[in-house]
Design a protein around this motif. Structure first.
Motif, PDB file in Angstrom:
ATOM      1  N   LEU A   1      17.610  -1.662   9.700  1.00 33.13           N
ATOM      2  CA  LEU A   1      16.707  -0.315   9.909  1.00 33.13           C
ATOM      3  C   LEU A   1      15.469  -0.412  10.570  1.00 33.13           C
ATOM      4  O   LEU A   1      15.371   0.928  11.224  1.00 33.13           O
ATOM      5  N   ASP A   2      14.822  -0.941  10.693  1.00 34.65           N
ATOM      6  CA  ASP A   2      13.284  -0.799  11.192  1.00 34.65           C
ATOM      7  C   ASP A   2      13.049  -1.271  12.615  1.00 34.65           C
ATOM      8  O   ASP A   2      13.876  -2.248  12.990  1.00 34.65           O
ATOM      9  N   TRP A   3      12.548  -0.505  13.533  1.00 30.11           N
ATOM     10  CA  TRP A   3      12.359  -0.211  14.466  1.00 30.11           C
ATOM     11  C   TRP A   3      11.599  -1.306  15.472  1.00 30.11           C
ATOM     12  O   TRP A   3      11.603  -1.796  16.461  1.00 30.11           O
ATOM     13  N   GLN A   4      10.562  -2.187  14.508  1.00 32.44           N
ATOM     14  CA  GLN A   4      10.095  -2.944  14.930  1.00 32.44           C
ATOM     15  C   GLN A   4      10.084  -4.366  13.492  1.00 32.44           C
ATOM     16  O   GLN A   4       9.636  -3.418  12.426  1.00 32.44           O
TER      17      GLN A   4
ATOM     18  N   THR B   1      22.768 -15.469   3.641  1.00 32.53           N
ATOM     19  CA  THR B   1      21.136 -14.892   3.517  1.00 32.53           C
ATOM     20  C   THR B   1      21.145 -13.048   4.362  1.00 32.53           C
ATOM     21  O   THR B   1      21.651 -12.839   4.708  1.00 32.53           O
ATOM     22  N   ALA B   2      20.676 -12.705   3.535  1.00 29.16           N
ATOM     23  CA  ALA B   2      20.056 -11.694   3.496  1.00 29.16           C
ATOM     24  C   ALA B   2      18.895 -10.442   4.093  1.00 29.16           C
ATOM     25  O   ALA B   2      18.126 -11.127   2.972  1.00 29.16           O
ATOM     26  N   PRO B   3      17.891  -9.794   4.486  1.00 33.31           N
ATOM     27  CA  PRO B   3      17.352  -9.370   4.710  1.00 33.31           C
ATOM     28  C   PRO B   3      16.645  -8.638   3.847  1.00 33.31           C
ATOM     29  O   PRO B   3      17.740  -7.253   3.633  1.00 33.31           O
TER      30      PRO B   3
ATOM     31  N   ARG C   1       0.816  -1.077  -0.176  1.00 31.31           N
ATOM     32  CA  ARG C   1      -0.032   0.280   0.176  1.00 31.31           C
ATOM     33  C   ARG C   1       0.998   1.897   0.141  1.00 31.31           C
ATOM     34  O   ARG C   1       1.845   1.528   0.321  1.00 31.31           O
ATOM     35  N   GLU C   2       0.014   2.232  -0.510  1.00 32.04           N
ATOM     36  CA  GLU C   2       1.190   3.640  -0.750  1.00 32.04           C
ATOM     37  C   GLU C   2       1.891   4.341   0.526  1.00 32.04           C
ATOM     38  O   GLU C   2       0.855   4.421   1.606  1.00 32.04           O
ATOM     39  N   ARG C   3       3.085   4.149  -0.001  1.00 33.05           N
ATOM     40  CA  ARG C   3       3.868   4.862   1.634  1.00 33.05           C
ATOM     41  C   ARG C   3       2.558   4.057   3.171  1.00 33.05           C
ATOM     42  O   ARG C   3       2.912   5.199   4.383  1.00 33.05           O
ATOM     43  N   GLU C   4       3.070   2.788   2.777  1.00 34.27           N
ATOM     44  CA  GLU C   4       2.378   1.832   4.204  1.00 34.27           C
ATOM     45  C   GLU C   4       2.477   0.594   4.348  1.00 34.27           C
ATOM     46  O   GLU C   4       1.937  -0.598   3.347  1.00 34.27           O
ATOM     47  N   GLY C   5       3.217   0.181   5.576  1.00 36.58           N
ATOM     48  CA  GLY C   5       3.622  -0.810   6.325  1.00 36.58           C
ATOM     49  C   GLY C   5       4.790  -1.774   4.572  1.00 36.58           C
ATOM     50  O   GLY C   5       5.115  -0.983   4.079  1.00 36.58           O
ATOM     51  N   SER C   6       5.453  -3.266   4.620  1.00 36.25           N
ATOM     52  CA  SER C   6       5.916  -3.681   4.261  1.00 36.25           C
ATOM     53  C   SER C   6       5.602  -4.645   3.808  1.00 36.25           C
ATOM     54  O   SER C   6       5.137  -5.042   4.425  1.00 36.25           O
ATOM     55  N   VAL C   7       6.630  -5.764   2.989  1.00 36.45           N
ATOM     56  CA  VAL C   7       6.495  -6.360   3.167  1.00 36.45           C
ATOM     57  C   VAL C   7       8.054  -7.211   2.875  1.00 36.45           C
ATOM     58  O   VAL C   7       8.740  -7.189   2.353  1.00 36.45           O
ATOM     59  N   LEU C   8       8.585  -8.048   4.330  1.00 39.19           N
ATOM     60  CA  LEU C   8       9.620  -8.274   4.652  1.00 39.19           C
ATOM     61  C   LEU C   8      10.227  -9.957   3.370  1.00 39.19           C
ATOM     62  O   LEU C   8       9.232 -10.665   3.043  1.00 39.19           O
ATOM     63  N   PHE C   9      11.268  -9.950   2.744  1.00 42.25           N
ATOM     64  CA  PHE C   9      11.289 -11.114   2.604  1.00 42.25           C
ATOM     65  C   PHE C   9      13.009 -11.909   2.732  1.00 42.25           C
ATOM     66  O   PHE C   9      13.421 -10.650   2.921  1.00 42.25           O
ATOM     67  N   GLU C  10      13.327 -12.232   2.175  1.00 43.55           N
ATOM     68  CA  GLU C  10      15.532 -13.096   2.670  1.00 43.55           C
ATOM     69  C   GLU C  10      15.890 -13.148   0.891  1.00 43.55           C
ATOM     70  O   GLU C  10      14.807 -13.797   0.345  1.00 43.55           O
TER      71      GLU C  10
ATOM     72  N   PRO D   1      16.457 -12.402  -9.465  1.00 46.77           N
ATOM     73  CA  PRO D   1      17.395 -12.902  -8.835  1.00 46.77           C
ATOM     74  C   PRO D   1      18.437 -11.789  -9.978  1.00 46.77           C
ATOM     75  O   PRO D   1      18.079 -11.595 -11.254  1.00 46.77           O
ATOM     76  N   SER D   2      19.990 -12.060  -9.716  1.00 44.99           N
ATOM     77  CA  SER D   2      20.714 -11.328 -10.643  1.00 44.99           C
ATOM     78  C   SER D   2      21.937 -12.220  -9.972  1.00 44.99           C
ATOM     79  O   SER D   2      22.453 -13.090  -9.270  1.00 44.99           O
ATOM     80  N   ASP D   3      23.140 -12.237 -10.411  1.00 44.77           N
ATOM     81  CA  ASP D   3      24.754 -12.525  -9.922  1.00 44.77           C
ATOM     82  C   ASP D   3      24.678 -12.177  -8.780  1.00 44.77           C
ATOM     83  O   ASP D   3      24.888 -12.742  -7.532  1.00 44.77           O
ATOM     84  N   ARG D   4      24.122 -11.209  -8.266  1.00 48.07           N
ATOM     85  CA  ARG D   4      24.018 -10.994  -6.768  1.00 48.07           C
ATOM     86  C   ARG D   4      23.168 -11.394  -6.469  1.00 48.07           C
ATOM     87  O   ARG D   4      23.737 -11.582  -4.337  1.00 48.07           O
ATOM     88  N   PHE D   5      21.911 -11.565  -6.237  1.00 49.58           N
ATOM     89  CA  PHE D   5      20.758 -11.645  -5.548  1.00 49.58           C
ATOM     90  C   PHE D   5      20.346 -12.667  -5.508  1.00 49.58           C
ATOM     91  O   PHE D   5      19.790 -12.801  -7.340  1.00 49.58           O
ATOM     92  N   GLN D   6      20.349 -13.992  -5.212  1.00 47.64           N
ATOM     93  CA  GLN D   6      19.484 -15.647  -5.497  1.00 47.64           C
ATOM     94  C   GLN D   6      18.531 -15.691  -4.750  1.00 47.64           C
ATOM     95  O   GLN D   6      18.710 -15.527  -3.148  1.00 47.64           O
ATOM     96  N   PRO D   7      17.650 -16.697  -5.424  1.00 43.78           N
ATOM     97  CA  PRO D   7      16.197 -17.068  -3.438  1.00 43.78           C
ATOM     98  C   PRO D   7      17.215 -17.782  -2.434  1.00 43.78           C
ATOM     99  O   PRO D   7      18.446 -18.550  -2.685  1.00 43.78           O
ATOM    100  N   VAL D   8      16.225 -17.509  -1.867  1.00 46.99           N
ATOM    101  CA  VAL D   8      16.458 -19.015  -0.637  1.00 46.99           C
ATOM    102  C   VAL D   8      16.098 -19.786  -0.537  1.00 46.99           C
ATOM    103  O   VAL D   8      14.771 -19.631  -0.860  1.00 46.99           O
ATOM    104  N   PHE D   9      16.814 -20.996  -0.873  1.00 53.91           N
ATOM    105  CA  PHE D   9      15.261 -22.725  -0.453  1.00 53.91           C
ATOM    106  C   PHE D   9      15.490 -22.954   0.811  1.00 53.91           C
ATOM    107  O   PHE D   9      16.666 -23.132   1.687  1.00 53.91           O
TER     108      PHE D   9
END
Ligand code: FES
Length: 125
Positions: free
Chosen positions: A60-63, A34-36, A18-27, A117-125
């Motif tokens: 970054l996140d405070w919660q 592994t990087a958040p 949603r516009e400037r509200e909340g977020s979706v977290l992934f790795e 995904p790229s050379d730098r970022f790959q999926p976590v399985f």
């Protein structure tokens, strides 16, 4: 030659950002570690970044999942208060002014959001 999985990775449905509200977290795997990461929506664009401040490499996140400042205008670092422009991840004010969050490329299509995904970022399985 590494075995790279470059297929777009489903992240969420568009309505989850949603516009400037909340977020979706992934790795992601960044160079094999592994990087958040997190995705938000700003100026109608879905964008994603590593959850890593450009000042000190801490989350970054405070919660968990809370990245917005109180006016929901900027991404704010909970440690020293750096303010980042959400549309491009540049620090506009704080100890790392001018530096940028690390972007994770996204693609939005058919009501769904994918990270690329790229050379730098790959999926976590
Ligand atoms: S660690 Fe984020 S502003 Fe210092």
């Amino acid at each position: 030659m590494p075995d790279l999985n470059l297929a777009p990775q489903f992240l969420c449905v568009s309505a989850d950002l949603r516009e400037r509200e909340g977020s979706v977290l992934f790795e992601v795997l960044e160079y094999g570690r592994t990087a958040p990461a997190f995705a938000v929506r700003a100026n109608q664009q879905a964008v994603a970044y590593l959850n890593r401040c450009a000042h000190v490499p801490t989350e970054l996140d405070w919660q968990p999942g809370e990245f917005w400042d109180h006016e929901q205008k900027f991404i704010i670092c909970s440690v020293h208060g750096a303010l980042y422009e959400p549309a491009h991840g540049q620090c506009l004010m704080g100890p790392c002014t001018g530096k940028r969050l690390v972007s994770v490329p996204l693609k939005e299509e058919g009501g769904q959001v994918f990270w690329l995904p790229s050379d730098r970022f790959q999926p976590v399985f």
